[in-house]
Motif scaffolding. Structure first.
Motif, mmCIF file in Angstrom:
data_model
loop_
_atom_site.group_PDB
_atom_site.id
_atom_site.type_symbol
_atom_site.label_atom_id
_atom_site.label_comp_id
_atom_site.label_asym_id
_atom_site.label_seq_id
_atom_site.Cartn_x
_atom_site.Cartn_y
_atom_site.Cartn_z
ATOM 1 N N GLU A 25 6.395 5.444 3.748
ATOM 2 C CA GLU A 25 7.132 5.406 5.028
ATOM 3 C C GLU A 25 8.467 4.693 4.862
ATOM 4 O OE1 GLU A 25 7.081 7.047 7.856
ATOM 5 O OE2 GLU A 25 5.558 8.029 6.612
ATOM 6 N N GLU A 26 8.443 3.605 4.097
ATOM 7 C CA GLU A 26 9.689 2.850 3.914
ATOM 8 C C GLU A 26 10.700 3.668 3.105
ATOM 9 O OE1 GLU A 26 11.351 -1.476 2.604
ATOM 10 O OE2 GLU A 26 9.231 -1.362 3.207
ATOM 11 N N ARG A 75 2.305 2.900 3.235
ATOM 12 C CA ARG A 75 3.347 2.110 3.902
ATOM 13 C C ARG A 75 4.656 2.201 3.126
ATOM 14 N NH1 ARG A 75 3.394 -3.953 3.856
ATOM 15 N NH2 ARG A 75 5.627 -3.697 3.574
ATOM 16 N N GLU A 112 0.852 -1.186 0.000
ATOM 17 C CA GLU A 112 0.000 0.000 0.000
ATOM 18 C C GLU A 112 0.895 1.246 0.000
ATOM 19 O OE1 GLU A 112 -2.147 2.352 3.454
ATOM 20 O OE2 GLU A 112 -1.873 0.163 3.750
#
Ligand SMILES: *Cc1c(COP(=O)(O)O)cnc(C)c1O
Length: 413
Positions: free
Chosen positions: A399-400, A396, A393
């Motif tokens: 964020e990574e 996510r 998604e």
């Protein structure tokens, strides 16, 4: 954090024009917090940025050192001579012209030096990775010259060398251009020289992309083979946005006159000073290590993307460039690029040889400048494939990406 990394200007701008300073900071934040995989981009050094933001930006300097149309050129003459000497020594060239405002201007000057309108020119076709200046009907090149395109082998994606020779024999071009915006393999300059000699054509190497690898000894040099080499200074070479030309002494005057006064007016002396800084940096062992790491990173990235199921053009890379078709993951290049952008992974689409839909074009110069190595390339490939498939998604993934780039600030405080 300073706005421009040019110490003498940064805080002044923030005080005087907060609206613009805000935009500059926003862009710096974008570059630092997302993943820069655009193959033509890089992070130039604070020293290069300082030269760009210097008082040399005020100076008018039409002509060449020692022969200017403007007064007061004592200091900028020294700067341009230094840039020229550094470029000549870096690339082992007899002559260098460092005034071209961009890669396209350098190509225009090369054509102006060697060709007349209506001449026939052989170049890699745009559907196979030729640049706009290699005969696009939307560009001066396609309007003023008669371009004959060569292509790549449908199976391997490698330049169809036999076709180059056959077309050269049939069309007897005045010049042959080798160079591309997307071709991931080394170019066989000796072969192109041989064909050019056979038909009496000039050989123009448009090395805009690989010239930085050449500077670092990580790719073969076109200088011994091409009559004129055109290049950019801002891609793998990691200098300011701009162009340059390299040639032998016998063409020096023609090339210089093709740049000024034929295609340009006053030289941009702040940019030329920044080019001198970049050439100085490129002559160091650290730059050579960077150039070799750029290629090592691209090889790992290409292999990892292939493992994830993307079809990597030519099956790999010799350079900083990787082009790949994401179709086996269920999406075309445009859709993939959109998903990746939402995750903070910034890259381009490109035409793929013999595919109807677009593919992805990635480069490893910027991330290597940041200090990323093989381990990070594997992480990038896995994340990219997850995002493209739709399995990860985007919030996510974003964020990574933040976590990854957070460890490699392009301009550490
Ligand atoms: C980037 C590039 C150019 C043009 O450079 P600009 O500075 O964008 O004008 C020309 N030829 C090739 C092969 C390129 O990759």
């Amino acid at each position: 954090m300073s706005v421009t990394h040019a110490p003498q200007t940064a805080d002044v701008l923030a005080r005087q024009d907060p609206e613009l300073a805000e935009i500059l900071l926003g862009e710096l934040d974008r570059q630092s917090s997302t993943l820069q995989l655009v193959a033509a981009e890089n992070f130039c050094s604070p020293a290069v940025l300082a030269a760009l933001g210097s008082a040399l930006a005020n100076k008018y300097a039409e002509g060449y050192p020692g022969a200017r149309h403007h007064g007061g050129c004592e200091m900028v003459d020294v700067a341009e001579r230094l840039a020229v000497e550094r470029a000549k020594s870096l690339f082992g060239a007899e002559h260098a012209n460092v005034q071209s405002h961009s890669g396209s201007s350098a190509v225009l000057a090369a054509y102006a030096a060697l060709l007349r309108p209506g001449d026939t020119v052989l170049a890699l076709g745009l559907p196979y990775g030729g640049h706009l200046t290699h005969g696009s009907p939307a560009n001066f090149s396609g309007r003023w010259f008669d371009f004959v395109p060569y292509g790549v082998d449908a199976e391997t994606g490698i330049i169809d060398h036999e076709q180059v020779r056959t077309l050269a024999r049939t069309h007897r071009p005045k010049a042959i251009v080798c160079g591309s915006i997307a071709y991931p393999r080394h170019i066989d300059y000796a072969y192109f020289r041989e064909v050019a000699d056979e038909v009496g054509a000039y050989l123009i190497a448009d090395a805009a992309h690989p010239i930085g690898l050449v500077a670092g000894g990580a790719a073969p040099s076109p200088v011994p083979y091409a009559d004129v080499v055109c290049a950019t200074t801002h891609k793998v070479l990691r200098g300011p946005r701009g162009g340059m030309l390299l040639c032998g002494s016998e063409l020096a005057e023609r090339v210089d006159r093709a740049v000024f006064p034929f295609t340009q007016g006053g030289a941009q002396m702040h940019t030329i000073a920044a080019k001198a800084v970049a050439f100085g940096e490129a002559a160091t062992p650290a730059f050579s290590a960077y150039a070799h790491q750029v290629v090592a990173n691209a090889r790992v990235l290409a292999a990892a993307l292939a493992d994830e199921g993307l079809v990597v053009t030519t099956g790999g890379t010799d350079t900083h460039l990787v082009t790949a078709d994401p179709a086996p993951l269920g999406v075309d290049g445009r859709t993939a690029r959109g998903r990746l952008a939402a995750a903070g992974m910034v890259l381009d689409c490109c035409v793929l040889p013999h595919a109807d839909l677009r593919g992805l074009r990635l480069g490893t110069a910027a991330v290597t400048t940041q200090g990323m190595a093989e381990k990070e390339m594997a992480r990038i490939a896995a994340l990219l494939a997850g995002v493209v498939r739709g399995g990860v998604e985007s919030a996510r993934a974003r964020e990574e990406v933040r976590d990854l780039v957070g460890g490699f600030p392009p301009y550490p405080a």
